[in-house]
Design an enzyme around this catalytic site. Structure first.
Site, PDB file in Angstrom:
ATOM      1  N   HIS A 102      -8.403 -45.798-121.192  1.00 30.70           N
ATOM      2  CA  HIS A 102      -7.077 -45.440-121.737  1.00 30.70           C
ATOM      3  C   HIS A 102      -5.941 -45.796-120.787  1.00 30.70           C
ATOM      4  CE1 HIS A 102      -5.938 -41.495-119.747  1.00 30.70           C
ATOM      5  NE2 HIS A 102      -7.196 -41.552-119.399  1.00 30.70           N
ATOM      6  N   SER A 122     -11.379 -46.484-116.442  1.00 29.09           N
ATOM      7  CA  SER A 122     -10.837 -45.579-117.469  1.00 29.09           C
ATOM      8  C   SER A 122     -10.073 -46.381-118.531  1.00 29.09           C
ATOM      9  CB  SER A 122      -9.923 -44.551-116.800  1.00 29.09           C
ATOM     10  OG  SER A 122      -9.346 -43.730-117.791  1.00 29.09           O
ATOM     11  N   GLY A 177     -12.671 -41.031-117.070  1.00 29.43           N
ATOM     12  CA  GLY A 177     -12.711 -41.443-115.672  1.00 29.43           C
ATOM     13  C   GLY A 177     -13.024 -40.256-114.778  1.00 29.43           C
ATOM     14  N   THR A 178     -12.500 -39.108-115.152  1.00 24.95           N
ATOM     15  CA  THR A 178     -12.749 -37.880-114.391  1.00 24.95           C
ATOM     16  C   THR A 178     -14.248 -37.584-114.336  1.00 24.95           C
ATOM     17  OG1 THR A 178     -10.593 -36.948-114.950  1.00 24.95           O
ATOM     18  CG2 THR A 178     -12.344 -35.378-114.404  1.00 24.95           C
ATOM     19  N   CYS A 188       3.084 -31.580-111.121  1.00 27.88           N
ATOM     20  CA  CYS A 188       1.942 -31.933-111.940  1.00 27.88           C
ATOM     21  C   CYS A 188       0.660 -31.269-111.469  1.00 27.88           C
ATOM     22  CB  CYS A 188       1.923 -33.437-112.082  1.00 27.88           C
ATOM     23  SG  CYS A 188       0.603 -34.374-111.547  1.00 27.88           S
TER      24      CYS A 188
HETATM   25  C1  LIG Z   1      -6.420 -41.524-114.640  1.00 26.15           C
HETATM   26  C2  LIG Z   1      -7.175 -41.541-113.383  1.00 26.15           C
HETATM   27  C3  LIG Z   1      -8.396 -40.866-113.271  1.00 26.15           C
HETATM   28  C4  LIG Z   1      -8.960 -40.025-114.379  1.00 26.15           C
HETATM   29  O1  LIG Z   1      -9.323 -40.763-115.520  1.00 26.15           O
HETATM   30  P1  LIG Z   1      -9.340 -40.044-116.936  1.00 26.15           P
HETATM   31  O2  LIG Z   1     -10.029 -41.050-117.807  1.00 26.15           O
HETATM   32  O3  LIG Z   1      -7.914 -39.798-117.332  1.00 26.15           O
HETATM   33  O4  LIG Z   1     -10.104 -38.780-116.790  1.00 26.15           O
HETATM   34  C5  LIG Z   1      -9.070 -40.934-112.068  1.00 26.15           C
HETATM   35  N1  LIG Z   1      -8.574 -41.642-111.040  1.00 26.15           N
HETATM   36  C6  LIG Z   1      -7.417 -42.302-111.110  1.00 26.15           C
HETATM   37  C7  LIG Z   1      -6.946 -43.082-109.920  1.00 26.15           C
HETATM   38  C8  LIG Z   1      -6.670 -42.274-112.276  1.00 26.15           C
HETATM   39  O5  LIG Z   1      -5.503 -42.918-112.337  1.00 26.15           O
END
Ligand SMILES: *Cc1c(COP(=O)(O)O)cnc(C)c1O
Length: 385
Positions: free
Chosen positions: A203, A201, A73-74, A324
């Site tokens: 996961h 995302s 997601g990042t 965090c």
């Molecule tokens: C977890 C998350 C991300 C990042 O996603 P990843 O797959 O962990 O890199 C981005 N935005 C929000 C709101 C998230 O909760």
């Protein structure tokens, strides 16, 4: 007892997802670009196409090619924001986002600022809702992208997204939403909400880590950030994470709204018991317009950090509004943006639930929590006067 209430960070992978992925490690391990050389490549290429179609139909994409696979997601947020900014910089260099976005959005924006773009960070109210009037006033002729999360990953506050989308699209500006924590808990669909880009995302909903999804509406100009090949319709180079892609599609496909009902009920029990049995607590974020899986509380007079340490000692995993982001205990910028004091932000705990949690776990947790809060308050220098 071991209890995991950190599902906003990541969830347990569903067995059916793992099962779907396994053959792509041991039997079907070719990469799809080899489809022009041999049949091993063809079966893998077919599996990716099918996965792409499955995801496209679930998110309301009009074409499977609107689904781009990334590593996370990042990365999807980076690609959406920087990719759109670079590709559209000849039409303007102004972007709009909010102060409460995920760091992958905020730091992409800061990078663009260093490179000569201009960014407006919209403020939020005490529940975390974006200031809509400020959004209207901030849209300019040279605004090329608005990126606003569907819901917040720390408080669960769910934006009035339809209103935001109508305003942004009414001005003809591109709209990205970070739905990493919201999809599919919130049934957003690209054909119902006028979004141009959306981050997902897997996961966060029982899929594997190491895979992200960016929905990119057909015709959206976007520059790739990872060079080295023509993969993903020339938007994202690199050998495809085939097991991850297959697992992501499986997670999307099997997501069951009955589980959302279950999580919603568990959150109801958690909220009811915390508010009945522990004094001087405050729910952070919106009570009624929020994700079903997140509840964030401030426990006055004590540090969230001490609470989470003691909970961890009892086998219970939660997160605090501090720590965090940095080693030297910074208060959550999200709670600070909502106007909370540093004490309130430091005293906050996020509980995030999944379909694997049980009522028994909630009851065990609140029992322990009540004891811990009482104990810490007796010792607290911040104690009631
Ligand atoms: C977890 C998350 C991300 C990042 O996603 P990843 O797959 O962990 O890199 C981005 N935005 C929000 C709101 C998230 O909760």
């Amino acid at each position: 007892m071991r209890v995991y209430f950190d599902n906003a960070a990541s969830t347990r992978t569903d067995e059916r997802v793992i099962e779907a992925m396994l053959p792509y490690f041991t039997e079907k391990y070719a990469i799809p670009t080899s489809q022009f050389s041999h049949s091993f490549g063809v079966e893998v290429s077919d599996a990716i196409s099918l996965s792409r179609q499955t995801i496209a139909s679930h998110v309301g994409a009009s074409d499977a090619e609107e689904i781009i696979f990334t590593s996370s997601g990042t990365e999807a947020n980076n690609l959406a924001i920087k990719g759109v900014a670079y590709a559209n910089s000849n039409s303007g260099k102004h972007l709009i986002t909010s102060q409460v976005e995920h760091l992958s959005v905020l730091e992409s924006m800061r990078k663009l600022e260093q490179e000569g773009f201009e960014v407006t960070y919209l403020p939020v109210d005490s529940s975390g809702f974006i200031d809509i009037d400020k959004l209207k006033l901030s849209l300019r002729d040279d605004t090329i992208l608005v990126s606003v999360q569907l819901a917040n990953h720390e408080t669960g506050t769910l934006q009035n997204f339809e209103e935001i989308a109508n305003i942004v699209k009414g001005k003809g500006v591109l709209l990205h939403t970070d739905a990493a924590i919201s999809y599919p808990y919130i049934n957003i669909s690209a054909d119902r909400f006028p979004v141009d880009l959306m981050t997902i995302s897997p996961h966060k909903f029982y899929g594997p880590k190491g895979i992200g999804i960016l929905y990119v509406k057909k015709g959206t100009k976007i520059t790739k950030l990872i060079d080295g090949g023509f993969n993903e319709f020339n938007i994202r180079a690199g050998s495809e994470n085939v097991p991850g892609i297959v697992g992501a599609a499986k997670a999307v496909e099997i997501f069951d709204y009955k589980d959302v009902e279950k999580i919603h009920k568990l959150k109801g029990l958690l909220v009811r018991r915390i508010e009945q049995e522990i004094s001087d607590v405050e729910l952070n974020g919106s009570r009624n317009n929020a994700l079903p899986q997140i509840a964030n509380y401030t426990f006055s007079y004590i540090e969230g950090e001490s609470v989470s340490l003691r909970l961890d000692f009892e086998g219970i995993a939660v997160t605090t509004g501090s720590a965090c982001y940095s080693r030297n205990l910074q208060a959550s910028y999200i709670l600070i943006a909502m106007g909370k004091s540093h004490e309130q932000a430091h005293g906050s705990i996020r509980f995030s639930l999944s379909k694997y949690n049980t009522e028994e776990e909630i009851n065990y947790t609140v029992d322990k929590l009540a004891e811990i809060v009482e104990d810490l308050r007796k010792l607290s220098p911040l104690g009631k006067e």
